[in-house]
Design an enzyme around this catalytic site. Structure first.
Site, short mmCIF file in Angstrom:
data_model
loop_
_atom_site.label_atom_id
_atom_site.label_comp_id
_atom_site.label_asym_id
_atom_site.label_seq_id
_atom_site.Cartn_x
_atom_site.Cartn_y
_atom_site.Cartn_z
N ASP A 92 0.90 -0.82 -0.56
CA ASP A 92 -0.47 -0.38 0.39
C ASP A 92 0.72 1.27 -0.15
OD1 ASP A 92 -2.73 1.79 0.51
OD2 ASP A 92 -3.13 -0.48 1.34
N ASP A 144 -2.69 4.74 -2.60
CA ASP A 144 -3.78 4.82 -1.58
C ASP A 144 -4.42 6.33 -2.52
OD1 ASP A 144 -5.60 4.81 0.72
OD2 ASP A 144 -4.50 6.41 1.17
N GLU A 150 -5.94 3.85 -6.37
CA GLU A 150 -7.53 4.07 -6.24
C GLU A 150 -7.53 5.32 -6.58
OE1 GLU A 150 -9.59 4.09 -1.52
OE2 GLU A 150 -8.16 4.91 -1.66
N HIS A 207 -10.80 -2.90 2.76
CA HIS A 207 -11.51 -2.36 4.15
C HIS A 207 -12.17 -1.73 5.06
CE1 HIS A 207 -8.47 -0.57 2.29
NE2 HIS A 207 -8.12 0.26 3.33
N ASP A 208 -12.64 -1.15 3.68
CA ASP A 208 -13.64 0.61 3.75
C ASP A 208 -15.00 0.12 3.27
OD1 ASP A 208 -11.35 2.41 4.26
OD2 ASP A 208 -11.00 2.41 2.27
#
Ligand code: NOJ
Length: 541
Positions: free
Chosen positions: A99, A200, A242, A316-317
């Protein structure tokens, strides 16, 4: 050229380290815990791990606030553990994508600690500072976690920008020295042998705060091309950005190989369909299946030749898909398999989020005290102040809180679901006694083995990787059906999204490739009755 890209038939598995597996009993998942479960991922058949952040961090946003990109957070282990993980993954044919969180750092990062000291500090310009009015932020930009995106800094009497938590100051990508530091850090990880990066909120790096531009700023693609040139461009890695703000036009700007930016983007249009348009994710509306199909078809078409899609339901969101658009009660197994079929039958790189492969569900939250995530807690506060009813807020949180995805991975039916021998940092879903990996591995009809089959099909059948996509019956309100075609071969996927029995027809006969109800090997497709959440992929013969 495109075909040489190894990730085209890969399937990625996202690990949220904090909640995956704890090796030392401190209640927090760690790198050695991941190492102890690589056999499980190999059994599933995935060949890429997307590892959510394990870098040194004060933990204001569970690691998405980094204070040292070159070190591992002690709660996750050491750099030696990390190197061992990379090596052991390689031995099993698995690559790790890290990440990359470079839209912002932690406010405890030495760059920011320096930057806030004085206006002429050499690191000042690594971040974004503006004067405000008396007691007023420079403008109306809002943080994604609620409230103003500007925080007043006592030391110099100016405000700094933070699109997320105030402990996550935004980096200033206009600054070339800062960009060079990022390239250096990326190359450090590349040299360590990682397989690529998940980036990210990368669509925010081109921000223009004075014009209130958050995403898709004018220099975004320029920065990505520079990043490509300076770091991974000649390395055959996998890169995924993302991008909450992407549309199909800029989707291909990012991922058209000729432009030398990223391999693919993680965009969220399909995932925002159950929120009131123009409002927040907390403003719920039921799933509109017609719209969902339209969005998928649009992206499949748009990136067919120029670009590449990521395929996902979860991360995870996001809340757990089986609770969101499936049925996590009497049809949990059927609907989890149906959702997997619909997604893995399309063109792109599928991502599985830890626990999705065993059909983990949302958590049965009762009170606000049950939540831990900063976004959820901020929203509760904000909506309370605005006068929303408690029950209405709780309903939104139960449906959408990121905490749904962050409960412990359910390994077995022993205490704390086998996640830790200590006290878990967060919660374990009480349904772990029935829903767990050990149980799934014992049952040949489990969701786990269904995912395993879908993954192995992608490895064996180029039609899944290369085939063109055609949406069928766009007006149907219950069924998501499409065809894939490649070198004279044609596959048909038919997925019923609801409990109601529905009819579907297609000319000819189909040989079953995969089915969640164990259908006959060859079926006439002229008149198929789809049972609740039934799904199958047929080869047209
Ligand atoms: C997106 C990440 O997925 C999320 O978990 C995080 O809070 C924000 N970016 C800020 O880094």
């Amino acid at each position: 050229m495109m075909k040489e890209k190894w990730w085209r038939n890969s399937v990625a598995y996202q690990i949220y380290p904090r909640s995956f597996c704890d090796s030392n009993g401190d209640g927090i998942g760690d790198i050695n815990g991941i190492r102890s479960k690589l056999w499980y991922l190999e059994e599933l058949g995935v060949d890429v791990i997307w590892l959510s952040p394990i870098y040194a961090s004060p933990g204001a946003d569970n690691g998405y606030d980094i204070c040292d990109y070159y070190n591992i957070s002690p709660e996750y282990g050491t750099m030696e553990d990390m190197k061992a993980l990379i090596q052991e993954c390689e031995n099993r044919g698995i690559k790790i994508i890290m990440d990359l969180v470079v839209n912002h750092t932690s406010d405890e990062h030495p760059w920011f600690v320096e930057a806030k000291k004085s206006k002429d500090n050499p690191y000042r310009d690594f971040y974004i500072w503006r004067e405000g009015g008396t007691g007023n932020p420079p403008n109306g930009l809002e943080s994604c976690f609620g409230g103003s995106a500007w925080e007043y800094s006592q030391e110099t009497g100016e405000y700094y920008l933070h699109f997320f938590h105030k402990k996550q100051p935004d980096l200033n990508w206009e600054n070339e020295t800062m960009r060079k530091e990022i390239w250096k850090m990326m190359n450090y990880w590349i040299d360590m042998g990682i397989g690529g990066f998940r980036m990210d909120v990368i669509d925010m790096i081109g921000k223009v705060p004075d014009q209130e531009i958050k995403e898709n700023g004018p220099k975004l693609h320029e920065y990505l091309q520079e990043m490509n040139r300076e770091t991974f461009g000649d390395k055959n890695l996998m890169t995924v950005g993302e991008c909450w703000g992407a549309d199909t036009r800029n989707g291909s700007l990012y991922s058209d190989p000729e432009r030398k930016e990223l391999d693919m983007i993680f965009q969220f249009e399909q995932i925002m369909i159950d929120q009131v348009p123009g409002k927040q994710k907390w403003d719920l509306q039921p799933l509109d299946l017609k719209r969902l199909k339209e969005v998928f078809a649009k992206w499949q078409k748009a990136l067919d030749k120029k670009g590449w899609n990521s395929l996902f339901w979860n991360n995870h969101d996001l809340p757990r898909i089986v609770s969101r658009w499936g049925n996590d009660k009497e049809y949990r197994v059927e609907s989890a398999k149906m959702l997997a079929t619909a997604l893995h039958g399309m063109k792109g790189t599928p991502y599985i989020y830890q626990g999705e492969e065993i059909g983990m569900t949302n958590y049965p939250f009762l009170r606000i005290e049950d939540f831990t995530d900063v976004e959820s807690l901020n929203m509760y506060q904000e909506r309370k102040e605005k006068g929303y009813r408690e029950e209405e807020i709780m309903e939104s949180l139960r449906a959408k809180s990121r905490d749904n995805a962050r409960t412990s991975m359910q390994w077995n039916d022993s205490r704390e679901a086998g996640f830790t021998t200590g006290k878990p940092w967060y919660r374990v879903n009480p349904n772990y006694t029935e829903i767990n990996a050990e149980q799934a591995l014992k049952d040949p009809d489990s969701i786990f083995y269904y995912y395993q089959k879908l993954i192995s099909l992608r490895k064996k059948e180029p039609i899944l990787t290369e085939g063109t996509f055609e949406l069928l019956c766009p007006e149907d309100e219950h069924i998501f059906a499409y065809t894939r075609e490649w070198e004279g071969k044609k596959w048909l996927a038919a997925c019923s999204f609801y409990e109601k029995q529905v009819c579907f027809s297609y000319p000819g006969q189909g040989k079953v490739v995969i089915s969640n109800y164990g259908q006959e090997a060859v079926t006439s497709l002229e008149q198929i009755e789809l049972r609740p959440y039934e799904a199958a992929i047929y080869e047209i013969i």
